[in-house]
Enzyme design. Sequence first.
Site, PDB file in Angstrom:
ATOM      1  N   ASP A 116      11.347  37.422 -12.935  1.00  0.00           N
ATOM      2  CA  ASP A 116      12.673  38.032 -12.806  1.00  0.00           C
ATOM      3  C   ASP A 116      13.625  37.147 -12.001  1.00  0.00           C
ATOM      4  OD1 ASP A 116      11.580  40.171 -14.125  1.00  0.00           O
ATOM      5  OD2 ASP A 116      12.108  41.652 -12.603  1.00  0.00           O
ATOM      6  N   HIS A 261       8.646  36.362  -9.653  1.00  0.00           N
ATOM      7  CA  HIS A 261      10.060  35.995  -9.551  1.00  0.00           C
ATOM      8  C   HIS A 261      10.208  34.472  -9.519  1.00  0.00           C
ATOM      9  CE1 HIS A 261       9.771  40.086  -7.953  1.00  0.00           C
ATOM     10  NE2 HIS A 261      11.017  40.251  -8.347  1.00  0.00           N
TER      11      HIS A 261
END
Length: 307
Positions: A116, A261
């Site tokens: 992400d 991430h």
Amino acid sequence: MGHVVLTTLLFLWLTAACLTALSFAARVRVFAVSRAIVVCVPGCLLATGALAWYANQRPENETPLLLPASLVVLSSAVAVLACRCAYRSEGREPRMRRLIHRRGAVGDPLIALTFDDGPSREWTPAILDTLQLHDVAATFFVVGEQARKHPDLLLRAAAQGHCIGSHADRHTNLTLLTTDGVLQQVDAATKAATSATGRATRLFRPPYGSYDRRLIELLDRRGLTMVLWSVDAMDWWLRDADRIARRVTPRLFPGCIILLHDARGDRLRVGSSDRAATVEALPQLIAGARARGYRFVTIKEMLSAEG
């Protein structure tokens, strides 16, 4: 009698605060603990102080302490039940469940790595290098403004066989926006991801994993599939690769979707922006999963396997 009135009003305020905070927290997911604490703790302290004051000041013939104490227990129980009902009902209908994916099919030993908040010039290239070295396909949920800054990184990710999804145009909690604001965030991010790769994306992950019924329905109208996760690697907080690997590997199961991430969301300044631990943990995660017989696929492949 004044003691009883004051204490009862405090308890009513506490109940209202709990209901408001916990129901709202259930709606926006990630902030459940923090917002409940911020709103409810002062109320709990006031109620406790009122109880102590009432116990010391009430006349002998005044209402027993059992009554206000019972009100505390009752208000807490009502708040917890309201929170639970709100959480369980939001998006839990059969039609809504089909529109939200937290895991894939449990039959085959397939798992998915997802990243992400990127792409970022600092960390995404290293992650792509590692994935290429180990022949792993992953899925990147990109922030629109980052995609516009680094379209070459998305083009490289797509060329390597990775799947691209969108993650809103700016890392904003969509449940707090107007309907027009939500659509702007969704459409701009989808357009940025599609423009960078030349391929239409139909996957969407809301920032912070926060969603409500309105967002589910808006995404459905846009033909987008909401993808959440099964296991949060907590790499947004942990700075040690071994701890990240130890957190993820024992929690793997068929159909597992892993949240990682490759950047930090711009709107929530918590945790670390350093993704060196994520890069370092990747080979451990890959080796550990393969040792357990799992195969890595993209979210698109995982959803296709569901049939």
